[in-house]
Design an enzyme around this catalytic site. Structure first.
Site, PDB file in Angstrom:
ATOM      1  N   HIS A 130      26.710 -52.782 -22.141  1.00 47.99           N
ATOM      2  CA  HIS A 130      25.902 -51.665 -21.663  1.00 47.99           C
ATOM      3  C   HIS A 130      24.414 -52.027 -21.719  1.00 47.99           C
ATOM      4  O   HIS A 130      23.853 -52.169 -22.796  1.00 47.99           O
ATOM      5  CB  HIS A 130      26.184 -50.439 -22.535  1.00 47.99           C
ATOM      6  CG  HIS A 130      25.441 -49.208 -22.158  1.00 47.99           C
ATOM      7  ND1 HIS A 130      24.432 -48.687 -22.933  1.00 47.99           N
ATOM      8  CD2 HIS A 130      25.567 -48.394 -21.082  1.00 47.99           C
ATOM      9  CE1 HIS A 130      23.978 -47.589 -22.361  1.00 47.99           C
ATOM     10  NE2 HIS A 130      24.640 -47.377 -21.247  1.00 47.99           N
ATOM     11  N   GLU A 145      26.389 -54.830 -17.392  1.00 47.87           N
ATOM     12  CA  GLU A 145      25.922 -53.688 -16.592  1.00 47.87           C
ATOM     13  C   GLU A 145      24.491 -53.845 -16.089  1.00 47.87           C
ATOM     14  O   GLU A 145      23.623 -54.351 -16.800  1.00 47.87           O
ATOM     15  CB  GLU A 145      25.990 -52.400 -17.430  1.00 47.87           C
ATOM     16  CG  GLU A 145      25.729 -51.164 -16.574  1.00 47.87           C
ATOM     17  CD  GLU A 145      25.319 -49.924 -17.341  1.00 47.87           C
ATOM     18  OE1 GLU A 145      24.776 -50.033 -18.457  1.00 47.87           O
ATOM     19  OE2 GLU A 145      25.516 -48.830 -16.803  1.00 47.87           O
ATOM     20  N   ASP A 165      21.699 -51.125 -14.341  1.00 49.34           N
ATOM     21  CA  ASP A 165      21.261 -49.859 -13.741  1.00 49.34           C
ATOM     22  C   ASP A 165      20.207 -50.238 -12.711  1.00 49.34           C
ATOM     23  O   ASP A 165      19.287 -51.012 -13.020  1.00 49.34           O
ATOM     24  CB  ASP A 165      20.649 -48.942 -14.805  1.00 49.34           C
ATOM     25  CG  ASP A 165      21.693 -48.416 -15.778  1.00 49.34           C
ATOM     26  OD1 ASP A 165      22.755 -47.952 -15.324  1.00 49.34           O
ATOM     27  OD2 ASP A 165      21.442 -48.470 -16.995  1.00 49.34           O
ATOM     28  N   HIS A 194      16.950 -48.690 -16.572  1.00 50.32           N
ATOM     29  CA  HIS A 194      17.792 -47.498 -16.687  1.00 50.32           C
ATOM     30  C   HIS A 194      17.165 -46.257 -16.072  1.00 50.32           C
ATOM     31  O   HIS A 194      17.815 -45.497 -15.363  1.00 50.32           O
ATOM     32  CB  HIS A 194      18.123 -47.218 -18.156  1.00 50.32           C
ATOM     33  CG  HIS A 194      18.943 -45.976 -18.315  1.00 50.32           C
ATOM     34  ND1 HIS A 194      18.390 -44.734 -18.531  1.00 50.32           N
ATOM     35  CD2 HIS A 194      20.289 -45.775 -18.230  1.00 50.32           C
ATOM     36  CE1 HIS A 194      19.354 -43.821 -18.596  1.00 50.32           C
ATOM     37  NE2 HIS A 194      20.512 -44.428 -18.422  1.00 50.32           N
ATOM     38  N   GLU A 253      24.989 -49.820 -11.445  1.00 47.82           N
ATOM     39  CA  GLU A 253      24.989 -48.367 -11.259  1.00 47.82           C
ATOM     40  C   GLU A 253      23.877 -47.988 -10.282  1.00 47.82           C
ATOM     41  O   GLU A 253      22.716 -48.409 -10.438  1.00 47.82           O
ATOM     42  CB  GLU A 253      24.759 -47.633 -12.584  1.00 47.82           C
ATOM     43  CG  GLU A 253      24.732 -46.114 -12.366  1.00 47.82           C
ATOM     44  CD  GLU A 253      24.446 -45.293 -13.616  1.00 47.82           C
ATOM     45  OE1 GLU A 253      24.558 -45.820 -14.745  1.00 47.82           O
ATOM     46  OE2 GLU A 253      24.094 -44.110 -13.447  1.00 47.82           O
TER      47      GLU A 253
HETATM   48  O1  G3P Z   1      26.958 -46.195 -16.511  1.00 48.81           O
HETATM   49  C1  G3P Z   1      27.700 -45.981 -17.676  1.00 48.81           C
HETATM   50  C2  G3P Z   1      26.711 -45.594 -18.672  1.00 48.81           C
HETATM   51  O2  G3P Z   1      25.724 -46.584 -18.645  1.00 48.81           O
HETATM   52  C3  G3P Z   1      26.163 -44.259 -18.282  1.00 48.81           C
HETATM   53  O3  G3P Z   1      25.140 -43.935 -19.029  1.00 48.81           O
HETATM   54  O4  G3P Z   1      22.859 -43.189 -18.880  1.00 48.81           O
HETATM   55  O5  G3P Z   1      23.395 -45.369 -19.945  1.00 48.81           O
HETATM   56  O6  G3P Z   1      23.500 -45.115 -17.493  1.00 48.81           O
HETATM   57  P1  G3P Z   1      23.656 -44.447 -18.806  1.00 48.81           P
HETATM   58 CA    CA Z   2      24.544 -46.985 -16.584  1.00 45.39          CA
END
Ligand code: G3P
Ligand code: CA
Length: 327
Positions: free
Chosen positions: A19, A46, A48, A61, A154
């Site tokens: 993450h 991940e 963002d 993010h 994302e």
């Molecule tokens: O995308 C999964 C998780 O990362 C969602 O929460 O706010 O950290 O993007 P966030």
């Molecule tokens: Ca995310």
């Protein structure tokens, strides 16, 4: 650290999603945090993704720059009326001139780390990078190690971007195609919290580009999207998605007593509809292991084994990789 020793065992199909990288150890969404997550044996890393004023895709993010950079110091007078500095108002060159740090809050002019045990504020040297730079890092490591680690981008606030005249979803998919991600066999999940964007990606953007990727609908457990948390809602999501990314409290009630976790029907509904389930976010910082679990690893066991999830998003990928290797 030996990659061979830390690589995720192939004895399980369950996965670890790093993450924002190994964000428990290095500032979130830095290339350094991504390289560390890779070395720790994460299955997916991940990203963002947000767009800049000059239509470049960056990995960060927030749609604002304030929580993780020194933008307020470097660009006085460039905040919007709400006091925040939006990435869409800055060029890539301006954003890459900023210093990046682990997330912080400001109170009475004093900056404090949101997670006090994490990488110290504004130390060493970290920068914002583009989606392309991160894909090249991961694909480069895949080449040099012989592994095939996936990416998990994302689409951040796609409706906000569209209102700003920026088609984030289309630009991300074009970039993925350019780097060879074109089919469900490729190791990529594209995720979003916005159902309308999920449908647009599925029905319009992918067909226009001639690609078909794995898609994940994120759920935050909020009342606004309560319909998506029902068996019928999950069946509707499954018409467009391959996976579900729920906030983990939607699977195990965070108020459950120690030793008696209350597991919802969500994973069962999702599996029945053919969806994989990857809840977020698993942290071991103080106060982030719910009382129903005796430890971080106990929490992982409750989700991976008892609730039957297919993967987890975690800031501490080494610990989840070790857990799965010992299953
Ligand atoms: O995308 C999964 C998780 O990362 C969602 O929460 O706010 O950290 O993007 P966030
Ligand atoms: Ca995310």
């Amino acid at each position: 650290m030996s990659l061979a020793l830390t690589a995720h065992a192939q004895s399980t199909d369950k996965v670890v999603v790093a993450h924002r990288g190994a964000s428990g150890y290095l500032p979130e969404h830095t290339l350094e945090a991504k390289a560390m997550a890779y070395a720790m044996g994460a299955d997916y890393i991940e990203q963002d993704v947000v767009m800049t004023r000059d239509d470049q895709l960056i990995v960060i993010h927030d749609i604002t720059l304030d929580r993780t950079t020194n933008v307020a110091d470097k660009f006085p007078g460039r905040a919007r009326a709400d006091g925040s500095h939006y990435a869409v108002d800055f060029t890539l060159a301006e954003i890459q001139s900023l210093d990046v740090t682990e997330g912080f809050s400001v109170e009475n002019g004093v900056r404090t780390l949101n997670y006090p045990q994490r990488f110290p504020l504004f130390t060493s040297s970290f920068k914002v990078h583009t989606l392309a730079q991160e894909i090249e890092l991961i694909q480069g490591l895949n080449h040099s190690t012989g592994k095939n680690i996936g990416i998990y981008p994302e689409l951040k606030s796609p409706a906000f971007h569209l209102a700003e005249g920026k088609d984030l979803g289309r630009a991300v998919l074009e970039t993925l195609k350019r780097y060879g991600y074109t089919s469900k066999q490729d190791k990529v999940f594209v995720q979003t919290f916005e159902f309308d964007e999920l449908k647009r990606v599925h029905d319009e953007l992918q067909p226009a580009l001639g690609i078909e990727l794995n898609l994940v609908m994120l759920l935050d457990g909020g009342d606004e999207n309560a319909w998506m948390q029902t068996e019928d809602g999950i069946r509707q999501i499954a018409q467009y998605a391959d996976g579900l990314g729920p906030e983990k409290g939607m699977i195990i009630d965070r108020e459950s007593p120690r030793g008696a976790p209350r597991i919802s029907g969500l994973v069962g509904f999702a599996h029945a509809a053919g969806l994989q389930v990857h809840p977020y976010t698993f942290r071991l910082d103080e106060g982030h292991v719910p009382d129903y679990a005796t430890s971080f690893e106990d929490m992982l066991k409750l989700f991976y084994v008892d609730a039957g999830v297919d993967g987890v998003f975690t800031d501490f990928p080494d610990r989840a990789v070790a857990f799965l290797n010992n299953l």
